[in-house]
Scaffold this motif. Structure first.
Motif, PDB file in Angstrom:
ATOM      1  N   ARG A 197      -0.389   5.363  -3.081  1.00 49.80           N
ATOM      2  CA  ARG A 197      -1.209   4.151  -3.141  1.00 49.80           C
ATOM      3  C   ARG A 197      -0.944   3.388  -4.434  1.00 49.80           C
ATOM      4  N   ILE A 198      -0.744   4.105  -5.526  1.00 56.14           N
ATOM      5  CA  ILE A 198      -0.422   3.450  -6.799  1.00 56.14           C
ATOM      6  C   ILE A 198       0.944   2.781  -6.717  1.00 56.14           C
ATOM      7  N   ARG A 199       1.913   3.478  -6.110  1.00 56.20           N
ATOM      8  CA  ARG A 199       3.275   2.968  -6.037  1.00 56.20           C
ATOM      9  C   ARG A 199       3.388   1.725  -5.159  1.00 56.20           C
ATOM     10  N   ALA A 200       2.411   1.478  -4.308  1.00 53.96           N
ATOM     11  CA  ALA A 200       2.437   0.265  -3.492  1.00 53.96           C
ATOM     12  C   ALA A 200       2.218  -0.988  -4.334  1.00 53.96           C
ATOM     13  N   GLU A 250       1.838 -14.665   2.835  1.00 56.78           N
ATOM     14  CA  GLU A 250       2.711 -14.510   4.003  1.00 56.78           C
ATOM     15  C   GLU A 250       2.407 -13.237   4.785  1.00 56.78           C
ATOM     16  N   LYS A 251       1.384 -12.494   4.345  1.00 58.77           N
ATOM     17  CA  LYS A 251       0.958 -11.263   5.024  1.00 58.77           C
ATOM     18  C   LYS A 251       2.116 -10.276   5.197  1.00 58.77           C
ATOM     19  N   ARG A 252       2.827 -10.029   4.081  1.00 58.49           N
ATOM     20  CA  ARG A 252       3.920  -9.068   4.099  1.00 58.49           C
ATOM     21  C   ARG A 252       3.825  -8.153   2.880  1.00 58.49           C
ATOM     22  N   THR A 253       4.613  -7.103   2.903  1.00 54.71           N
ATOM     23  CA  THR A 253       4.652  -6.170   1.773  1.00 54.71           C
ATOM     24  C   THR A 253       5.459  -6.754   0.636  1.00 54.71           C
TER      25      THR A 253
END
Length: 258
Positions: A197-200, A250-253
């Motif tokens: 979760r941190i790496r995201a 843009e609702k992307r990663t």
């Protein structure tokens, strides 16, 4: 000649940008002697220096986290501090990357002080924490007496410090000392999930956030903002910030490698 993994006092393994550092003296509940301290220090320096590593996890082998300083080695080796970085190169170190303690079984004395030096904590529901130094004629001088009263209610901290009373993981979580409790044997998996979760998030923003927290601890608001603002102002004009905003819209990663 390389040392077989089973004989290493510390094992370090990479998991997708996460360095798992395992204390590996299970026959003595991972007690810290000079060799283990220097090996942990080397692993922490690797975490700091390797740009591919973003988060560290510290855990112990054999069903226990760490029983503290090896008292059998103490008369000949002294307190196993490393340079100016404290016990096992951690308790007084100036780190930039998040470190998660994954606790099974006992985290006592110096072992608990290692936990207190970490940023986040996962713990099995059978784990416990204690600072029994006064019963050994010692003082919890590697962060225990400094950090514990700031993490849990004052009188509970004083009871632990003055009597050596253990604190079960469930109570530690209730008082905010543990982020997540798990079933026995699952603390490491929970820590790896937390690391994911941190790496995201943006590695730069994560490190800067840690820096702000460390630099402003104990300051009043005016002094804290005066310290924080020069540190954080440059980030708002970076390509990282622009990518974060664009990805959200843009609702992307986000791609933090741009």
């Amino acid at each position: 000649m390389s040392i077989p993994t089973a004989q290493r006092v510390v094992q370090s393994e990479r998991h997708d940008g996460v360095l798992v550092i395992t204390l590996n003296r299970p026959q003595v509940r991972n007690a810290i002697n000079r060799a283990l301290a220097e090996a942990v220090d080397a692993a922490l320096l690797l975490l700091e220096d390797d740009p591919e590593l973003e988060v560290g996890v510290l855990t112990g082998a054999g069903g226990h986290f760490c029983s503290g300083m090896d008292l059998k080695a103490f008369p000949s080796e002294g307190v196993p501090r490393v340079a100016d970085r404290g016990l096992a190169g951690l308790t007084r170190a100036h780190r930039t990357k998040p470190l998660i303690a994954a606790v099974e079984g006992a985290a006592v004395a110096g072992g608990f002080e290692l936990v207190l030096a970490c940023d986040l904590v996962t713990a099995a529901d059978t784990a416990f924490f204690a600072l029994p130094e006064p019963a050994r004629g010692l003082v919890a001088s590697e962060g225990g007496a400094i950090r514990l009263p700031a993490r849990i209610p004052h009188h509970l901290a004083m009871e632990m410090l003055l009597t050596g009373s253990p604190l079960p993981a469930a109570d530690a979580a209730r008082h905010g000392l543990v982020n997540q409790t798990t079933g026995e044997g699952d603390a490491l998996d929970a820590a790896l999930a937390l690391a994911g979760r941190i790496r995201a998030n943006s590695p730069r923003a994560v490190r800067l956030t840690r820096q702000v927290v460390a630099a402003t601890r104990g300051l009043d608001d005016d002094a804290a903002f005066a310290v924080q603002d020069p540190l954080t102002a440059p980030v708002f004009g970076t390509s990282t910030a622009a990518e974060g905003a664009s990805a959200f819209c843009e609702k992307r990663t986000p791609d933090w490698n741009l």
